[in-house]
Design an enzyme around this catalytic site. Structure first.
Site, PDB file in Angstrom:
ATOM      1  N   CYS A 132      90.056  24.556  27.789  1.00 54.41           N
ATOM      2  CA  CYS A 132      90.815  24.565  26.532  1.00 54.41           C
ATOM      3  C   CYS A 132      90.735  23.217  25.841  1.00 54.41           C
ATOM      4  CB  CYS A 132      92.270  24.953  26.803  1.00 54.41           C
ATOM      5  SG  CYS A 132      93.261  24.997  25.306  1.00 54.41           S
ATOM      6  N   CYS A 135      93.894  22.085  24.052  1.00 54.84           N
ATOM      7  CA  CYS A 135      94.947  21.570  24.932  1.00 54.84           C
ATOM      8  C   CYS A 135      94.613  20.168  25.434  1.00 54.84           C
ATOM      9  CB  CYS A 135      95.120  22.438  26.181  1.00 54.84           C
ATOM     10  SG  CYS A 135      94.971  24.185  25.921  1.00 54.84           S
ATOM     11  N   ASP A 136      93.375  19.951  25.816  1.00 53.47           N
ATOM     12  CA  ASP A 136      93.067  18.771  26.629  1.00 53.47           C
ATOM     13  C   ASP A 136      92.157  17.740  25.974  1.00 53.47           C
ATOM     14  OD1 ASP A 136      94.610  19.846  28.680  1.00 53.47           O
ATOM     15  OD2 ASP A 136      92.947  21.023  29.461  1.00 53.47           O
TER      16      ASP A 136
END
Ligand code: NAP
Length: 305
Positions: A132, A135-136
């Site tokens: 992701c 997200c990261d």
């Protein structure tokens, strides 16, 4: 006696649906699945979920949502649904030999990111390996990273990652992208993006953190090491809809089809929310919003039947 509402799946969509259904006095039963909490249980820090200015660990966020659902009386079964029969009401759902019956159903079984299944990948998940970028990506400021995949997601995520990374290498197994022309061109034109064509990733290297990838050119058979500190996968997701196949309308990729602007599915009394419906946004907050809608839709539906 049949349950008023049964929620299958316990990611942000299912737990939000349970919180709303419980507070609406529908006394929901949730079958949370063996991988309870969904994909956020596989992430480390979540920095984009509103309400947590200092971020929160994915598992902690899911535990809090679960406690909140239980606080209002949600009952939780910690197993996987093994079989479902949606052909008549009450709907029937089995966990092994145990049968559960319900007047209405909220399906929030999510989607699972595809992984390569290569050495080092699962061991270093959360330590430089991620599926992701949204997200990261933030954690890879000024680092060299790689992303595998050749679809629109890989292009979009590679472009997103250029905001942080010093260099992004797209590793693709063929010599042309599957992605749309415009997305491919944008990636190819970006000064921070390089492409390794005809290349597969064979191993993720590193003891505690990712230090590189062992890659192989499929044309020459030659192996080499690509030094990177982050490795992102964008090779697609699979919706978790196997148990409902043939019983409810699914799109060609297996995602549940809902009425526009609603969580209603093709089966009256069955509602769906989260990544099992949505292959586009795939965010915890959008899934939670869909779970809220599903609980409200169920409440209205129960009042009318
Ligand atoms: P996708 O279109 O299925 O692409 C998956 C990519 O991963 C393909 O290039 C595939 O390679 C590669 N891949 C699959 N398994 C692999 C493996 N084991 N090893 C190496 N490579 C592997 O999936 P997606 O990119 O997630 O997109 C899903 C859908 O959402 C698509 O319809 C897409 O158009 C849409 N989407 C649209 C946008 C947008 O319009 N902005 C953004 C994101 C997604 P091959 O090409 O060789 O098969």
């Amino acid at each position: 006696m049949a349950e008023k509402v049964l929620v299958v799946g316990s990611g942000p969509a299912g737990l939000t649906a349970a919180i709303y259904a419980a507070r609406a006095d529908l006394d929901p039963l949730m079958i949370e699945g063996m991988e309870r909490g969904g994909q956020l249980m596989l992430t480390t820090e979540v920095e984009n979920f509103p309400g947590f200015p200092d971020g929160i660990m994915g598992p902690e966020l899911m535990d809090s949502m679960r406690k909140q659902a239980e606080r209002f009386g949600t009952r939780i079964v910690s197993s996987d649904v093994t079989k479902a029969d949606l052909s008549s009401r009450p709907f029937k759902v089995w966990v092994g030999d145990d049968l559960y019956e319900a007047e209405s159903l909220i399906i929030s079984t999510g989607a699972s990111a595809r992984w390569l299944g290569i050495p080092g990948e699962s061991r270093l998940r959360g330590y430089g390996v991620s599926a992701c970028a949204t997200c990261d990506g933030f954690f890879f400021r000024d680092r060299d990273i790689a992303i595998v995949g050749g679809g629109d997601s890989a292009m979009e995520e590679a472009l997103f990652l250029t905001k942080f990374a010093s260099k992004v290498t797209i590793v693709h197994r063929r010599e042309e992208f599957r992605a749309s022309k415009i997305m491919s061109q944008r990636a190819l034109d970006h000064p921070k993006i390089e492409v390794l064509w005809n290349t597969t990733v064979e191993e993720v290297l590193g003891d505690d953190l990712v230090t590189g990838l062992r890659v192989k050119n499929v044309k020459t058979g030659e192996s080499s090491t690509l030094p990177v500190e982050g490795f992102f996968l964008a090779i697609g997701h699979d919706p978790n809809t196997n148990i409902f196949q043939g019983q409810i309308d699914l799109d060609p990729s297996g995602y549940i089809i809902t009425d526009p602007g609603s969580s209603k599915t093709s089966v009256d009394g069955v509602f769906a929310a989260g990544d099992v419906v949505d292959h586009y946004y795939q965010q915890a907050i959008t899934a939670a919003g869909m779970g809220c809608r599903a609980a409200i839709d169920v409440e209205h539906w129960l009042n009318q039947t």
